[in-house]
Write a protein that holds these residues in place. Structure first.
Motif, PDB file in Angstrom:
ATOM      1  N   VAL A 148      -2.047   3.360  -0.249  1.00  0.00           N
ATOM      2  CA  VAL A 148      -3.320   3.017  -0.869  1.00  0.00           C
ATOM      3  C   VAL A 148      -3.234   1.591  -1.398  1.00  0.00           C
ATOM      4  N   SER A 149      -4.056   0.688  -0.868  1.00  0.00           N
ATOM      5  CA  SER A 149      -4.094  -0.674  -1.415  1.00  0.00           C
ATOM      6  C   SER A 149      -4.606  -0.606  -2.837  1.00  0.00           C
ATOM      7  N   HIS A 150      -3.936  -1.311  -3.736  1.00  0.00           N
ATOM      8  CA  HIS A 150      -4.275  -1.254  -5.159  1.00  0.00           C
ATOM      9  C   HIS A 150      -4.057  -2.643  -5.760  1.00  0.00           C
ATOM     10  N   GLY A 151      -5.130  -3.423  -5.808  1.00  0.00           N
ATOM     11  CA  GLY A 151      -5.008  -4.782  -6.340  1.00  0.00           C
ATOM     12  C   GLY A 151      -4.102  -5.617  -5.472  1.00  0.00           C
ATOM     13  N   ASP A 152      -3.000  -6.108  -6.055  1.00  0.00           N
ATOM     14  CA  ASP A 152      -2.089  -7.007  -5.343  1.00  0.00           C
ATOM     15  C   ASP A 152      -0.889  -6.300  -4.728  1.00  0.00           C
ATOM     16  N   HIS A 153      -0.925  -4.965  -4.654  1.00  0.00           N
ATOM     17  CA  HIS A 153       0.208  -4.220  -4.115  1.00  0.00           C
ATOM     18  C   HIS A 153      -0.293  -2.964  -3.391  1.00  0.00           C
ATOM     19  N   VAL A 154       0.646  -2.197  -2.861  1.00  0.00           N
ATOM     20  CA  VAL A 154       0.326  -0.940  -2.193  1.00  0.00           C
ATOM     21  C   VAL A 154       0.998   0.191  -2.954  1.00  0.00           C
ATOM     22  N   ASP A 155       0.235   1.237  -3.262  1.00  0.00           N
ATOM     23  CA  ASP A 155       0.785   2.450  -3.851  1.00  0.00           C
ATOM     24  C   ASP A 155       1.030   3.442  -2.726  1.00  0.00           C
ATOM     25  N   TYR A 156       2.036   4.301  -2.902  1.00  0.00           N
ATOM     26  CA  TYR A 156       2.311   5.367  -1.952  1.00  0.00           C
ATOM     27  C   TYR A 156       2.217   6.697  -2.680  1.00  0.00           C
ATOM     28  N   ALA A 157       1.390   7.600  -2.163  1.00  0.00           N
ATOM     29  CA  ALA A 157       1.237   8.927  -2.746  1.00  0.00           C
ATOM     30  C   ALA A 157       2.400   9.787  -2.280  1.00  0.00           C
ATOM     31  N   HIS A 158       3.150  10.310  -3.248  1.00  0.00           N
ATOM     32  CA  HIS A 158       4.354  11.069  -2.951  1.00  0.00           C
ATOM     33  C   HIS A 158       4.554  12.114  -4.044  1.00  0.00           C
ATOM     34  N   ASP A 159       4.490  13.384  -3.668  1.00  0.00           N
ATOM     35  CA  ASP A 159       4.709  14.491  -4.607  1.00  0.00           C
ATOM     36  C   ASP A 159       3.783  14.435  -5.818  1.00  0.00           C
ATOM     37  N   GLY A 160       2.514  14.062  -5.614  1.00  0.00           N
ATOM     38  CA  GLY A 160       1.550  14.019  -6.704  1.00  0.00           C
ATOM     39  C   GLY A 160       1.657  12.790  -7.585  1.00  0.00           C
ATOM     40  N   HIS A 161       2.495  11.848  -7.197  1.00  0.00           N
ATOM     41  CA  HIS A 161       2.661  10.600  -7.940  1.00  0.00           C
ATOM     42  C   HIS A 161       2.236   9.443  -7.057  1.00  0.00           C
ATOM     43  N   LEU A 162       1.968   8.320  -7.666  1.00  0.00           N
ATOM     44  CA  LEU A 162       1.718   7.089  -6.926  1.00  0.00           C
ATOM     45  C   LEU A 162       2.837   6.119  -7.276  1.00  0.00           C
ATOM     46  N   HIS A 163       3.568   5.695  -6.258  1.00  0.00           N
ATOM     47  CA  HIS A 163       4.710   4.802  -6.449  1.00  0.00           C
ATOM     48  C   HIS A 163       4.399   3.434  -5.902  1.00  0.00           C
ATOM     49  N   ARG A 164       4.937   2.411  -6.562  1.00  0.00           N
ATOM     50  CA  ARG A 164       4.836   1.052  -6.062  1.00  0.00           C
ATOM     51  C   ARG A 164       6.189   0.385  -6.192  1.00  0.00           C
TER      52      ARG A 164
END
Length: 98
Positions: free
Chosen positions: A24-40
């Motif tokens: 998921v693009s999020h501002g100036d970085h990409v988040d990754y949905a993993h186990d109900g969390h969003l990691h960057r």
């Protein structure tokens, strides 16, 4: 919007375009949905990508749901919807900008 720096210390998986997790693009970085969390990725480790404050998305008239056409991302105890480069979450009759 301020983002808290919450390091995910036991995260050994490396996210990327082919890792199999929702990006998921999020501002100036990409988040990754993993186990109900969003990691960057951040400085050689992975952070939990969480808002540092309650930020209401004013003027949001669109109602999100399973058929709204926007990407849904499971995030903890709720679902965020990716809309115009933001993640929106329903909260107390309005949408928050995550």
């Amino acid at each position: 919007m301020t983002t808290q720096h919450l390091e995910h210390p036991t995260h050994t998986h490396t996210h990327g375009p082919d890792c199999g997790h929702q990006a998921v693009s999020h501002g100036d970085h990409v988040d990754y949905a993993h186990d109900g969390h969003l990691h960057r990725e951040h400085s050689g480790h992975w952070d939990e990508c969480e808002s540092g404050a309650h930020t209401t998305h004013d003027g949001h008239t669109h109602v999100h749901g399973s058929d709204c056409g926007h990407e849904a991302v499971r995030h903890g105890d709720h679902v965020d919807y990716v809309h115009d480069g933001h993640r929106h979450a329903e909260h107390d009759g309005h949408y928050d900008d995550h």
